[in-house]
Design an enzyme around this catalytic site. Structure first.
Site, PDB file in Angstrom:
ATOM      1  N   CYS B  97       0.839  -1.186   0.000  1.00 50.59           N
ATOM      2  CA  CYS B  97       0.000   0.000   0.000  1.00 50.59           C
ATOM      3  C   CYS B  97       0.880   1.243   0.000  1.00 50.59           C
ATOM      4  CB  CYS B  97      -0.892  -0.007   1.242  1.00 50.59           C
ATOM      5  SG  CYS B  97       0.071  -0.144   2.753  1.00 50.59           S
ATOM      6  N   CYS B 100       3.267   1.624   2.842  1.00 53.43           N
ATOM      7  CA  CYS B 100       4.523   0.885   2.778  1.00 53.43           C
ATOM      8  C   CYS B 100       5.591   1.745   2.112  1.00 53.43           C
ATOM      9  CB  CYS B 100       4.368  -0.396   1.970  1.00 53.43           C
ATOM     10  SG  CYS B 100       3.204  -1.559   2.660  1.00 53.43           S
ATOM     11  N   ASP B 504       5.694 -24.188 -30.919  1.00 56.01           N
ATOM     12  CA  ASP B 504       6.555 -25.088 -30.166  1.00 56.01           C
ATOM     13  C   ASP B 504       5.631 -26.102 -29.500  1.00 56.01           C
ATOM     14  OD1 ASP B 504       8.761 -25.995 -28.553  1.00 56.01           O
ATOM     15  OD2 ASP B 504       7.810 -24.904 -26.919  1.00 56.01           O
ATOM     16  N   ASP B 693       7.728 -20.867 -25.542  1.00 53.84           N
ATOM     17  CA  ASP B 693       7.763 -20.429 -24.148  1.00 53.84           C
ATOM     18  C   ASP B 693       9.104 -20.584 -23.474  1.00 53.84           C
ATOM     19  OD1 ASP B 693       7.703 -23.150 -24.067  1.00 53.84           O
ATOM     20  OD2 ASP B 693       6.676 -23.187 -22.139  1.00 53.84           O
ATOM     21  N   ASP B 697      13.444 -21.938 -27.238  1.00 51.21           N
ATOM     22  CA  ASP B 697      12.753 -21.306 -28.371  1.00 51.21           C
ATOM     23  C   ASP B 697      13.269 -19.897 -28.633  1.00 51.21           C
ATOM     24  OD1 ASP B 697      11.003 -23.484 -28.480  1.00 51.21           O
ATOM     25  OD2 ASP B 697       9.752 -22.598 -26.936  1.00 51.21           O
TER      26      ASP B 697
END
Lengths: 72, 806
Positions: B97, B100, B504, B693, B697
């Site tokens: 928040c 913080c 892939d 991913d 790749d």
């Protein structure tokens, strides 16, 4: 309408617009809009204490400068 | 029992477990410690500021902060400014928040020597400036940890700084342009009012001077970008849209000054301001989504540890990777990445090589096995001898290849750019021709000049310049709502032109982890609890899948403790329960234990045996994602060639391809093989979209015209890619293509509209029929048409999905 009046009113309002714009540009430059989330929430924490804190930081920075310039 | 909230983190617990401290209650020592610290420091107003927000209780951090003070670390992350102050960029973890943010800044400001601590609430990044002679970075980190947060250092690369600076510069220019243009409107209203009802020349001149005053900063400050663009364009012998904007607005500006001074005719200052403002906004939209290749490479090198532990004599020294020589012995602990290629000298354990090879099962390494740089140790603490230095190791090599692939990325020219070049030169030519035509007809010089200029103004590039960015922006927003992030606006157009899509297998078409597809019980009164506890002891993907399967079928099961539980690498798990040996693992394990297990299957098998007797067999497979088949069919209806690439062996590859209906499969490919396949396709004239991913790749993603990263992919894959599909589904992949195609269709329509518009208005202007009012109206109207048309991307898509649902 007298041309004189038109000139006065135009320059007056343009001057005011200029002041507002200059303020806005200063705010952008000093990074006040860099963090949109903080900008919206930090308003809640704006009180005397914050002002003191900012002044404190400024003082620290200046003290440091003084220290460096001191010939030894 | 009533629940009590912890006075620090505000989480609720039963009163009996809380730590009682006078009138306060804490859930743990950590919360209590922070509460008292804040009180001592006079920062307790944090609690009123934070309101009802819950914090996560602080985790104890055992890692010492002293390595933040090492010189290697300073060299890499800390910059020193000319006043001798140190600066570092941190990411603060645990910010929930605004309070913080406040607490961290205040706590740091209270430290001596900390000059500046500013935390960005949006991305939790912090910039700390301090005086190193007063306070050390380690104590700053300790302070952040003491108040219940944690900090990580990141390398704020120059690229990021430069991108932010450029964006800020645009903000400033846009602020000036917008403010001035808005004020200009008021003056213009008076001008137009006077044009119809009559106004003395004196007043008109005053208004003209006011407009002159206003238009000047817009043209020369906000419009500076266009002057720069036009200059660089001319230097490269290209007529750009910038040149047209610059010529049109500068000519109109000069002409208007001439009118103002001579006190006759109509000035065009308002048009000047409006053109610049509109086109500047269009340009900003483009800049906003620009991505730099260098950023990606930075991110990639971050994945390699910069400091490694090297054995020197009897002790272990930390040193920079680049200083390590071939033949030196390095240590790798569990969870760490190997920085160099090497050979194991002592110790053994599992390594995760999935990031480089795509092999989803961990690989067990023993002395004399090779270690590949960039792979992660799962549970092994071992020593290895470097066989290559850093620059020649596999991972560095991969970074170099990636660099090459990215620089060689084919550049698909955008339709609007190509068009604008012709458009700009045509308009300029027409304007000059008109001027000479009128001048020799014969007309007075200023009448001819005015008609010539009106051609440029009426051919206002507004509509043309807005055609692409507005349609793209709507497309981007639509994508974002559906979990599709296009990193650059231009990617939409490239994607729409794609002719081939390469997928892939692991992680893109399939789930990326094995799932139990079939179970056979050979023993009817099998004790599931024992089996669950047995597989629960192992972190191997197969054991995990079995555990998940059991849990899904009986949620009430809980783990019990087994005796002598041990994991046998590349075999399975063995344990003892009530004096009986229980074992779970592959065929190899069963064979070694003398248990008959001769089931033939294409899938991975997991056997479970109790007391030397087989009691259950699980078949596991990496299954395709939900709706994979439908999505791929839809992709095919776009007329795309769909290809599957994988590093896996052919049998599994074809099984998956069959399931989802892909005809073209290339198996057994190395990361480089995938890239070569894509380059081959480029030579055949294909525009290739690649979806993947993993790190295996990466090269292909970088080399393809459009690389799409699935959301669950590795961070680097996401960095390298142009499009990210956050929800990881193949449906979104199809949607991404659908959105890009619709958007591109609208871009074409928009360009068509503005061209048709111009072909009507330009002849009018050339024949001298354009009065200032008409020019102004026509300009706004063409822009409105384009903006309105672009909104249809959204509209078309909503009606489309509605019909699909019904």
């Amino acid at each position: 309408m007298d041309p004189w009046v038109v000139t006065m009113m135009l320059s007056g309002s343009l001057f005011l617009a200029g002041v507002a714009l200059a303020g806005f540009l200063w705010a952008i430059k000093s990074g006040q809009f860099d963090d949109e989330k903080k900008m919206m929430s930090q308003v809640h924490f704006d009180d005397e204490q914050e002002l003191n804190d900012a002044a404190q930081q400024q003082k620290k920075r200046e003290e440091l400068k003084k220290k460096e310039y001191r010939p030894e | 029992m009533s629940n009590v909230t912890c006075d620090h983190c505000h989480l609720e617990f039963t009163d009996s477990v809380m730590i009682h401290d006078e009138q306060y209650r804490f859930c743990c020592k950590g919360c209590q410690g922070i509460f008292h610290l804040l009180k001592d420091e006079g920062l307790e107003s944090f609690y009123t500021k934070m309101g009802d927000t819950h914090l996560s209780p602080p985790t104890q951090i055992f890692e010492s902060s002293h390595n933040f003070d090492s010189s290697v670390f300073y060299d890499q992350f800390v910059s020193v400014d000319k006043e001798g102050l140190c600066e570092v960029s941190l990411v603060i973890e645990g910010i929930h928040c605004a309070a913080c943010v406040w607490l961290n800044e205040k706590a740091l400001h209270k430290m001596d020597g900390v000059i500046e601590a500013s935390i960005n609430y949006t991305n939790n990044k912090a910039k700390i400036v301090w005086d190193d002679s007063v306070v050390k970075l380690s104590s700053i980190i300790d302070m952040i940890r003491a108040v219940g947060y944690d900090a990580f250092v990141y390398d704020a690369s120059l690229q990021e700084v430069r991108a932010n600076k450029e964006r800020k510069e645009y903000y400033l220019r846009m602020a000036v342009a917008t403010a001035v243009t808005m004020n200009m409107m008021w003056v213009a209203i008076a001008q137009y009012g006077g044009y119809f009802t009559g106004m003395t020349q004196e007043i008109k001149t005053i208004l003209n001077f006011a407009e002159w005053f206003l238009a000047t900063p817009v043209l020369f400050y906000s419009g500076w970008i266009f002057y720069r663009g036009a200059y660089y364009g001319l230097k490269n012998k290209a007529i750009t849209m910038d040149l047209l904007v610059v010529t049109g607005s500068t000519l109109a500006y000069v002409y208007s000054i001439y009118i103002t001074v001579l006190e006759k005719g109509e000035a065009y200052f308002d048009s000047v301001a409006m053109i610049i403002t509109f086109v500047l906004f269009g340009k900003f939209l483009e800049v906003l989504s620009r991505k730099n290749a260098a950023d990606t490479l930075d991110a990639m090198s971050k994945h390699i540890p910069s400091v490694v532990s090297v054995v020197r004599g009897d002790e272990i020294v930390e040193m920079s990777v680049s200083e390590v020589k071939v033949g030196e012995v390095l240590r790798v602990r569990s969870g760490e990445r190997a920085a160099l290629d090497g050979e194991v000298t002592s110790g053994e354990g599992n390594f995760d090589e999935s990031s480089l090879t795509g092999e989803s099962n961990p690989v067990y390494k023993r002395p004399s096995d090779t270690i590949i740089s960039g792979t992660t140790s799962i549970d092994a603490i071992l020593f290895y001898r470097a066989t290559k230095d850093f620059a020649h190791s596999t991972y560095s090599h991969l970074v170099q290849l990636l660099e090459g692939a990215m620089s060689k990325k084919p550049h698909i020219e955008q339709l609007a750019n190509r068009l604008s070049q012709h458009f700009s030169s045509t308009i300029l030519f027409l304007a000059i021709a008109t001027f000479w035509g009128w001048y020799f007809w014969p007309h007075s010089f200023d009448r001819s000049l005015m008609v010539g200029i009106s051609v440029i103004i009426i051919a206002c590039p507004c509509a043309l310049a807005l055609a692409t960015p507005v349609a793209t922006l709507v497309g981007l927003a639509l994508g974002a709502k559906r979990g599709i992030v296009f990193k650059r606006a231009a990617h939409i157009e490239t994607m729409a032109k794609a002719t081939m899509i390469v997928l892939d297998k692991t992680g893109t078409i399939t789930q990326g982890r094995p799932i139990v597809v079939n179970v056979e019980f050979t023993d009817n009164d099998i004790d599931m609890k024992t089996l669950y506890s047995l597989v629960g002891a192992s972190k191997h993907p197969v054991s995990r899948a079995v555990a998940r399967y059991i849990q899904e079928h009986d949620e009430t099961l809980s783990q019990i403790s087994l005796e002598e539980s041990k994991e046998i690498p590349a075999r399975g798990v063995v344990a003892r329960h009530n004096g009986v040996v229980v074992a779970g693992g592959n065929g190899q394990l069963m064979k070694e234990m003398g248990i008959d297990s001769t089931i033939v299957s294409d899938n991975t098998l997991f056997y479970y045996a109790v007391d030397g007797k087989l009691s259950a067999t699980f078949e596991l497979r990496d299954t395709p994602k939900a709706k994979a088949k439908e999505s791929i069919e839809k992709l095919k209806t776009f007329g795309l060639r769909v290809v599957m690439l994988t590093g896996d062996h052919e049998k599994t590859a074809y099984a998956v391809a069959n399931d989802v209906g892909i005809d073209e499969v290339h198996a057994h490919l190395t990361p480089q093989g995938k890239l070569e396949f894509i380059q081959e396709a480029h030579r055949d004239g294909h525009i290739v979209v690649m979806a993947g991913d993993g790190v295996n790749d990466l090269l292909a993603l970088a080399g393809a015209d459009i690389g799409i990263a699935m959301g669950s992919g590795s961070d680097i894959a996401i960095e390298v890619s142009d499009v990210i599909i956050l929800n990881d589904s193949l449906i979104s992949l199809h949607e991404a293509l659908a959105i890009s195609r619709r958007t591109y269709g609208l871009i074409k329509q928009n360009l068509g509209i503005s061209l048709v518009y111009n072909s009507i208005t330009i002849p009018l202007a050339m024949s001298g029929y354009v009065i200032p009012l008409l020019a102004a109206i026509s300009m706004s109207f063409s822009s409105l048409l384009v903006v309105g048309n672009s909104m249809r991307v959204k509209w078309m898509y909503t009606t489309d999905s509605n019909t699909k649902m019904s």
